[in-house]
Design a protein around this motif. Structure first.
Motif, PDB file in Angstrom:
ATOM      1  N   VAL A 199      36.150  41.645  49.354  1.00 38.54           N
ATOM      2  CA  VAL A 199      35.820  40.369  49.146  1.00 38.54           C
ATOM      3  C   VAL A 199      36.988  39.822  48.556  1.00 38.54           C
ATOM      4  N   SER A 200      37.473  38.740  48.645  1.00 34.33           N
ATOM      5  CA  SER A 200      38.171  37.829  47.863  1.00 34.33           C
ATOM      6  C   SER A 200      37.600  37.658  46.428  1.00 34.33           C
ATOM      7  N   ALA A 201      38.289  38.030  45.382  1.00 40.66           N
ATOM      8  CA  ALA A 201      37.659  38.244  44.300  1.00 40.66           C
ATOM      9  C   ALA A 201      37.116  36.662  43.683  1.00 40.66           C
ATOM     10  N   CYS A 202      37.911  35.783  44.109  1.00 44.66           N
ATOM     11  CA  CYS A 202      37.077  34.651  43.693  1.00 44.66           C
ATOM     12  C   CYS A 202      35.669  34.374  43.913  1.00 44.66           C
ATOM     13  N   LEU A 203      35.251  34.717  45.139  1.00 41.61           N
ATOM     14  CA  LEU A 203      34.114  34.585  45.812  1.00 41.61           C
ATOM     15  C   LEU A 203      33.289  35.500  45.033  1.00 41.61           C
ATOM     16  N   LYS A 211      37.717  34.527  37.798  1.00 37.44           N
ATOM     17  CA  LYS A 211      38.556  33.302  37.688  1.00 37.44           C
ATOM     18  C   LYS A 211      40.015  33.680  38.048  1.00 37.44           C
ATOM     19  N   VAL A 212      40.263  33.904  39.049  1.00 35.79           N
ATOM     20  CA  VAL A 212      41.853  34.283  39.810  1.00 35.79           C
ATOM     21  C   VAL A 212      42.378  33.061  40.691  1.00 35.79           C
ATOM     22  N   ARG A 213      41.573  31.803  40.744  1.00 39.32           N
ATOM     23  CA  ARG A 213      42.320  30.913  41.649  1.00 39.32           C
ATOM     24  C   ARG A 213      43.446  30.171  40.977  1.00 39.32           C
ATOM     25  N   TYR A 214      44.127  29.415  41.636  1.00 40.83           N
ATOM     26  CA  TYR A 214      45.656  28.823  41.060  1.00 40.83           C
ATOM     27  C   TYR A 214      44.989  27.883  39.780  1.00 40.83           C
ATOM     28  N   GLY A 267      36.480  43.602  44.901  1.00 40.46           N
ATOM     29  CA  GLY A 267      37.119  42.267  44.884  1.00 40.46           C
ATOM     30  C   GLY A 267      38.582  42.487  45.142  1.00 40.46           C
ATOM     31  N   ILE A 268      39.162  41.775  45.946  1.00 41.31           N
ATOM     32  CA  ILE A 268      40.728  41.789  45.960  1.00 41.31           C
ATOM     33  C   ILE A 268      41.405  40.357  45.871  1.00 41.31           C
ATOM     34  N   CYS A 269      42.516  40.109  45.348  1.00 42.04           N
ATOM     35  CA  CYS A 269      42.979  38.845  45.234  1.00 42.04           C
ATOM     36  C   CYS A 269      44.509  39.031  45.759  1.00 42.04           C
ATOM     37  N   PRO A 270      45.006  38.685  46.923  1.00 41.40           N
ATOM     38  CA  PRO A 270      46.267  38.874  47.329  1.00 41.40           C
ATOM     39  C   PRO A 270      47.389  38.052  46.266  1.00 41.40           C
ATOM     40  N   GLU A 271      47.126  36.822  45.833  1.00 39.38           N
ATOM     41  CA  GLU A 271      48.074  36.080  45.263  1.00 39.38           C
ATOM     42  C   GLU A 271      48.337  36.712  43.765  1.00 39.38           C
ATOM     43  N   VAL A 272      47.174  37.261  43.070  1.00 35.98           N
ATOM     44  CA  VAL A 272      47.168  37.999  41.825  1.00 35.98           C
ATOM     45  C   VAL A 272      47.960  39.239  42.192  1.00 35.98           C
ATOM     46  N   PRO A 279      46.626  30.554  35.326  1.00 36.42           N
ATOM     47  CA  PRO A 279      46.713  29.404  36.551  1.00 36.42           C
ATOM     48  C   PRO A 279      48.566  29.729  37.068  1.00 36.42           C
ATOM     49  N   ARG A 280      48.476  29.345  38.283  1.00 35.50           N
ATOM     50  CA  ARG A 280      49.903  29.085  38.642  1.00 35.50           C
ATOM     51  C   ARG A 280      50.010  27.909  39.678  1.00 35.50           C
ATOM     52  N   PRO A 281      51.207  27.670  40.145  1.00 36.03           N
ATOM     53  CA  PRO A 281      51.496  26.669  40.979  1.00 36.03           C
ATOM     54  C   PRO A 281      50.844  26.884  42.455  1.00 36.03           C
ATOM     55  N   LEU A 336      36.502  36.957  53.314  1.00 37.83           N
ATOM     56  CA  LEU A 336      37.504  36.075  52.651  1.00 37.83           C
ATOM     57  C   LEU A 336      37.184  34.695  52.513  1.00 37.83           C
ATOM     58  N   LYS A 337      37.965  34.103  51.417  1.00 38.47           N
ATOM     59  CA  LYS A 337      37.807  32.597  51.051  1.00 38.47           C
ATOM     60  C   LYS A 337      38.551  31.734  52.175  1.00 38.47           C
ATOM     61  N   LYS A 338      37.505  31.008  52.913  1.00 40.81           N
ATOM     62  CA  LYS A 338      38.283  30.011  53.653  1.00 40.81           C
ATOM     63  C   LYS A 338      39.311  28.965  53.148  1.00 40.81           C
ATOM     64  N   ASP A 339      40.078  28.673  54.047  1.00 43.82           N
ATOM     65  CA  ASP A 339      41.157  27.551  53.516  1.00 43.82           C
ATOM     66  C   ASP A 339      42.489  28.029  52.749  1.00 43.82           C
ATOM     67  N   SER A 340      42.429  29.162  52.058  1.00 41.78           N
ATOM     68  CA  SER A 340      43.294  29.539  51.574  1.00 41.78           C
ATOM     69  C   SER A 340      44.632  30.315  52.396  1.00 41.78           C
ATOM     70  N   PRO A 341      45.803  29.980  52.189  1.00 42.22           N
ATOM     71  CA  PRO A 341      46.928  30.443  52.661  1.00 42.22           C
ATOM     72  C   PRO A 341      47.013  31.690  52.495  1.00 42.22           C
ATOM     73  N   SER A 342      46.415  32.305  51.661  1.00 43.99           N
ATOM     74  CA  SER A 342      46.621  33.971  51.507  1.00 43.99           C
ATOM     75  C   SER A 342      45.405  34.512  52.071  1.00 43.99           C
ATOM     76  N   CYS A 343      44.392  34.104  52.011  1.00 41.52           N
ATOM     77  CA  CYS A 343      42.897  34.624  52.433  1.00 41.52           C
ATOM     78  C   CYS A 343      42.194  34.018  53.662  1.00 41.52           C
ATOM     79  N   GLY A 344      42.370  32.769  53.892  1.00 39.04           N
ATOM     80  CA  GLY A 344      41.476  31.832  55.075  1.00 39.04           C
ATOM     81  C   GLY A 344      42.070  32.545  56.384  1.00 39.04           C
TER      82      GLY A 344
HETATM   83  S1  SF4 Z   1      44.244  34.577  46.740  1.00 39.06           S
HETATM   84 FE1  SF4 Z   1      42.427  34.684  47.787  1.00 39.06          FE
HETATM   85  S2  SF4 Z   1      40.963  35.897  46.188  1.00 39.06           S
HETATM   86 FE2  SF4 Z   1      42.807  35.063  45.315  1.00 39.06          FE
HETATM   87  S3  SF4 Z   1      42.103  33.074  44.302  1.00 39.06           S
HETATM   88 FE3  SF4 Z   1      43.092  32.653  46.219  1.00 39.06          FE
HETATM   89  S4  SF4 Z   1      41.464  32.761  47.846  1.00 39.06           S
HETATM   90 FE4  SF4 Z   1      40.668  33.594  46.082  1.00 39.06          FE
END
Ligand code: SF4
Length: 318
Positions: free
Chosen positions: A8-12, A16-19, A41-46, A53-55, A102-110
């Motif tokens: 599962v997307s970790a933010c879901l 607290k791993v969102r940008y 939980g997985i977070c591709p961007e982390v 936070p991050r840009p 996975l979290k919708k709308d994300s360029p990494s997870c959507g």
């Molecule tokens: S990369 Fe995916 S898991 Fe990480 S914060 Fe963005 S939507 Fe959530």
């Protein structure tokens, strides 16, 4: 019996791993369904080393296709994200996942309708797929995948969970190595499940098995081809008529002595379900009750009735 396991997307899950340093917890999954599922939980961007936070990052269309870029630095993150995604989906499958949320709308997870920006500023097209699901689906199409937004719809949630449980039972069935006999037994146990949920899946999957073994392929390869085709067939939502037909077959297959009035009550409740007047659980409870009264509920009948989220978000069997 172990629980099915989901990545599962970790933010879901409330991390607290969102940008912007926030989470976006999906509580039905993280707080209620988690009693019945193991969640990883997985977070591709982390995962690729971006901080919190991050840009922001986004999908952008360039000369060599759609890329994952960080506009503030101009950095192209595509290759890093693809490499991380390949490694991660392989290790998740090795850990025995049965599905991915996975979290919708994300360029990494959507998974679908993710914004893709053009060269010029203007309205982005909503036709992209995040890098992680794109890689994961290409490498492991046998693993069902969904965005959390779709799980707000009870029918879609039930259908996804039925795919997850089907994958889970398949994984357990092959845990000590696949043989032709084990795969045939699994298919026979799930014929009604497939009749209820696919247009032509039972027949096509029988053909996958027959053609695979006729061609002399190893049983593990045939079993994997079987699950890939099964999940493809299960991609669409179930029609009531199809499920009602499977319940009628289940009733006939039980073959227990029952007063004509009782049988007629069950048939009437199946018709009412077909017409949208009753929820699926009404005839299923009657059929299960009939099976239980005459002995054990057969496993093929148990597979037909999946755990579903009720309107209050609690899983229960129908
Ligand atoms: S990369 Fe995916 S898991 Fe990480 S914060 Fe963005 S939507 Fe959530």
């Amino acid at each position: 019996m172990t629980n099915p396991r989901l990545a599962v997307s970790a933010c879901l899950l409330g991390s607290k791993v969102r940008y912007n340093g926030d989470a976006c917890e999906f509580r039905p999954l993280s707080r209620r369904w988690s009693e019945h599922l193991d969640l990883l939980g997985i977070c591709p961007e982390v995962g690729i080393g971006l901080g919190v936070p991050r840009p922001t990052i986004r999908l952008s269309r360039g000369d060599d296709g759609v890329r994952l870029v960080q506009p503030s630095s101009g950095e192209d993150l595509t290759d890093r994200m693809v490499a991380w995604s390949e490694k991660t989906i392989e290790s998740l499958v090795g850990l025995g996942i049965d599905g991915v949320v996975l979290k919708k709308d994300s360029p990494s997870c959507g998974i679908e309708r993710v914004k893709v920006h053009g060269r010029r500023e203007g309205s982005p097209m909503r036709n992209g797929t995040g890098i992680f699901p794109m890689v994961a689906q290409a490498l492991h199409p046998q693993v069902p995948m969904i965005e959390e937004g779709r799980l707000n719809d009870a029918e879609q949630a039930e259908h996804f969970l039925s795919r997850v449980h089907f994958h889970h039972r398949w994984r357990l069935a092959g845990a000590e190595g696949w043989t032709a006999a084990r795969l045939m037994a699994f298919h026979n146990e799930h014929k009604l499940f497939l009749v209820a949920r696919t247009a032509d899946g039972k027949r096509r999957l029988g053909r996958v098995i027959a053609e695979g073994f006729d061609a002399g392929k190893p049983a593990s390869e045939v079993a994997l081809a079987y699950m890939i085709e099964a999940q493809r067939s299960l991609g669409n939502l179930v029609h009531r008529g199809r499920f009602a037909h499977a319940m009628e077959r289940a009733l006939a297959r039980l073959g227990v002595d029952v007063a004509p009035g009782v049988r007629q009550d069950i048939i009437t409740s199946i018709h009412d379900y077909r017409r949208g007047l009753l929820p699926r659980m009404a005839p299923m409870l009657l059929i299960n009750h009939l099976a239980r009264a005459s002995g054990e509920v057969p496993s093929w009948l148990g597979h037909l009735a999946q755990p579903v989220p009720s309107s209050t978000g609690v899983l229960r069997r129908v």
